[in-house]
Design an enzyme around this catalytic site. Structure first.
Site, short mmCIF file in Angstrom:
data_model
loop_
_atom_site.label_atom_id
_atom_site.label_comp_id
_atom_site.label_asym_id
_atom_site.label_seq_id
_atom_site.Cartn_x
_atom_site.Cartn_y
_atom_site.Cartn_z
N TYR A 163 0.84 -1.21 0.00
CA TYR A 163 0.00 0.00 0.00
C TYR A 163 0.87 1.26 0.00
O TYR A 163 0.63 2.20 -0.76
CB TYR A 163 -0.88 -0.06 1.24
CG TYR A 163 -1.85 1.07 1.44
CD1 TYR A 163 -2.99 1.18 0.65
CD2 TYR A 163 -1.65 2.01 2.45
CE1 TYR A 163 -3.91 2.20 0.86
CE2 TYR A 163 -2.56 3.03 2.67
CZ TYR A 163 -3.69 3.12 1.87
OH TYR A 163 -4.59 4.14 2.08
N LYS A 167 1.03 4.11 -2.80
CA LYS A 167 0.63 5.48 -2.45
C LYS A 167 1.78 6.47 -2.68
O LYS A 167 1.54 7.64 -3.02
CB LYS A 167 0.15 5.53 -1.00
CG LYS A 167 -1.19 4.85 -0.77
CD LYS A 167 -2.27 5.37 -1.69
CE LYS A 167 -3.68 5.16 -1.19
NZ LYS A 167 -4.70 5.59 -2.16
P1 NAD Z 1 -13.38 2.35 1.41
O1 NAD Z 1 -12.96 0.93 1.40
O2 NAD Z 1 -14.45 2.77 2.34
O3 NAD Z 1 -13.82 2.81 -0.05
C1 NAD Z 1 -13.06 2.50 -1.17
C2 NAD Z 1 -14.01 2.15 -2.30
O4 NAD Z 1 -13.24 1.83 -3.46
C3 NAD Z 1 -14.89 0.94 -1.99
O5 NAD Z 1 -16.25 1.26 -2.07
C4 NAD Z 1 -14.47 -0.09 -3.03
O6 NAD Z 1 -15.54 -0.89 -3.49
C5 NAD Z 1 -13.90 0.77 -4.13
N1 NAD Z 1 -12.93 0.05 -4.97
C6 NAD Z 1 -11.91 -0.72 -4.56
N2 NAD Z 1 -11.26 -1.24 -5.61
C7 NAD Z 1 -11.88 -0.77 -6.71
C8 NAD Z 1 -11.66 -0.95 -8.09
N3 NAD Z 1 -10.69 -1.75 -8.56
N4 NAD Z 1 -12.47 -0.31 -8.96
C9 NAD Z 1 -13.47 0.48 -8.51
N5 NAD Z 1 -13.73 0.66 -7.21
C10 NAD Z 1 -12.95 0.04 -6.32
O7 NAD Z 1 -12.03 3.19 1.67
P2 NAD Z 1 -11.83 4.73 2.06
O8 NAD Z 1 -11.32 4.77 3.45
O9 NAD Z 1 -13.02 5.52 1.70
O10 NAD Z 1 -10.59 5.09 1.13
C11 NAD Z 1 -10.70 5.93 0.00
C12 NAD Z 1 -9.29 6.28 -0.47
O11 NAD Z 1 -8.62 7.04 0.52
C13 NAD Z 1 -8.40 5.07 -0.72
O12 NAD Z 1 -7.58 5.31 -1.83
C14 NAD Z 1 -7.58 4.97 0.53
O13 NAD Z 1 -6.38 4.28 0.32
C15 NAD Z 1 -7.39 6.43 0.84
N6 NAD Z 1 -7.08 6.71 2.24
C16 NAD Z 1 -8.02 6.55 3.17
C17 NAD Z 1 -7.71 6.85 4.49
C18 NAD Z 1 -8.76 6.78 5.55
O14 NAD Z 1 -8.50 7.27 6.66
N7 NAD Z 1 -9.93 6.21 5.30
C19 NAD Z 1 -6.42 7.25 4.85
C20 NAD Z 1 -5.46 7.41 3.85
C21 NAD Z 1 -5.81 7.13 2.54
#
Ligand code: NAD
Length: 303
Positions: A163, A167
């Site tokens: 990851y 990233k």
């Molecule tokens: P989440 O799992 O709630 O949502 C991610 C969504 O992406 C899901 O609904 C999933 O179905 C969809 N997805 C995954 N693979 C896919 C694909 N191949 N094609 C289409 N859709 C796909 O996660 P989140 O926490 O909302 O994360 C959103 C983004 O933010 C991610 O890139 C994550 O790495 C990043 N992020 C989140 C956090 C956090 O605190 N939540 C922190 C740092 C980075």
């Protein structure tokens, strides 16, 4: 300043069926944009698919009078996602690459599959959708792209080699696109969010999760992706729970040594090479280092 609107703008958001992306989609849907809600509905580890999450977000946007369409393609097929937006809405203005999955394991336990699927989904997926969007934005002379990184990509996190690598790759990709897009009015920035979602709900207590409501991330997206942003490009923004900041590289003053370089000279200057308390610099491109090399060569020539 009045609130920003996105009337008639077409916004594509990947992974918008849940979590942060859902908050983004509901926001853009509420301020006049036509939103393509992409989500393949997979499990957190990337397995299985389910169209219902994108459908539900679209239904919510529509129930409030907004305009949206669901797309279930994987971000690995960026061309299909962008083609769908063009077919449905006829243009593309804003792209938010947000979809993501996790397969957290320490390196010793990580499988090739765990590495591949995470790097592919985040890094290749971001590339794939950017690649498809790029010619459209370039030809119309307007585009706003937000790619999603993570503290893991900036700083490293135990158990997240796959990851973190993806990233960090997204940062390099975005900073490069920012340079390539500048002349065409395509501005690309990196969001480093922390927000309540299934990714964080198992590692943070409920009161913290309440404080990091992803709805509080949408204002910075609005500012960066609106047509009134004409200057802010190639930024890395850390945002969470109402805190917003920009991150940049910092280089120590360093030393320029005589050639050929001796181990003993590196040892003698080690403290200065590592000292961030001196005259630091904030490089923004390869040229910064080449200038240092040039300066040192000129210094040596004059000796
Ligand atoms: P989440 O799992 O709630 O949502 C991610 C969504 O992406 C899901 O609904 C999933 O179905 C969809 N997805 C995954 N693979 C896919 C694909 N191949 N094609 C289409 N859709 C796909 O996660 P989140 O926490 O909302 O994360 C959103 C983004 O933010 C991610 O890139 C994550 O790495 C990043 N992020 C989140 C956090 C956090 O605190 N939540 C922190 C740092 C980075």
């Amino acid at each position: 300043m009045s609130d920003l609107r996105f009337d008639n703008k077409v916004v594509v958001i990947t992974g918008a069926g849940r979590g942060l992306g859902k908050a983004y989609a509901l926001f853009y849907g509420s301020v006049g944009a036509k939103v393509l809600v992409n989500d393949n509905g997979c499990d957190l580890d990337g397995k299985n698919t389910n169209p219902k999450f994108a459908d539900e977000v679209v239904a919510t946007i529509k129930s409030k009078g907004g305009i949206a369409v669901a797309n279930y393609d994987s971000v690995l097929n960026g061309d299909k996602i962008i083609a769908h937006a063009i077919k449905e809405f006829g243009r593309l203005d804003v792209l938010i690459n947000n979809a993501g999955i996790l397969r957290d394991k320490i390196l010793a336990k990580l499988t090739e599959e765990d590495w591949d699927i995470v790097v592919k989904t985040h890094l290749y997926g971001t590339y794939s959708v950017c690649k498809a969007a790029w010619p459209i934005m370039r030809d119309q002379g307007f585009g706003r792209i937000i790619n999603t990184s993570s503290g893991s990509g900036l700083y490293g996190t135990l158990g997240q080699t796959n990851y973190a690598a993806a990233k960090a790759g997204i940062v390099g990709l975005t900073l490069t696109l920012a340079k390539e897009g500048e002349r065409r009015n395509i501005l690309c920035n990196v969001l480093v969010p922390v927000g309540a979602s299934r990714m964080t709900e198992t590692i943070m207590p409920p009161d913290v999760l309440t404080g990091i409501d992803p709805n509080n991330l949408t204002p910075i997206l609005a500012v960066l992706t609106h047509e009134t942003n004409k200057d802010y490009n190639g930024g890395i923004y850390e945002c969470s729970g109402g805190f917003f900041s920009r991150v940049r590289w910092q280089r120590t003053e360093g030393v320029s040594l005589d050639l050929p370089v001796k181990i003993s000279e590196v040892q003698k200057n080690w403290a200065k090479i590592n000292d961030f308390g001196g005259k630091n610099e904030y490089p923004t491109g390869n040229a910064d280092l080449f200038n240092k090399v040039q300066e040192n060569l000129e210094r040596l020539e004059q000796q």
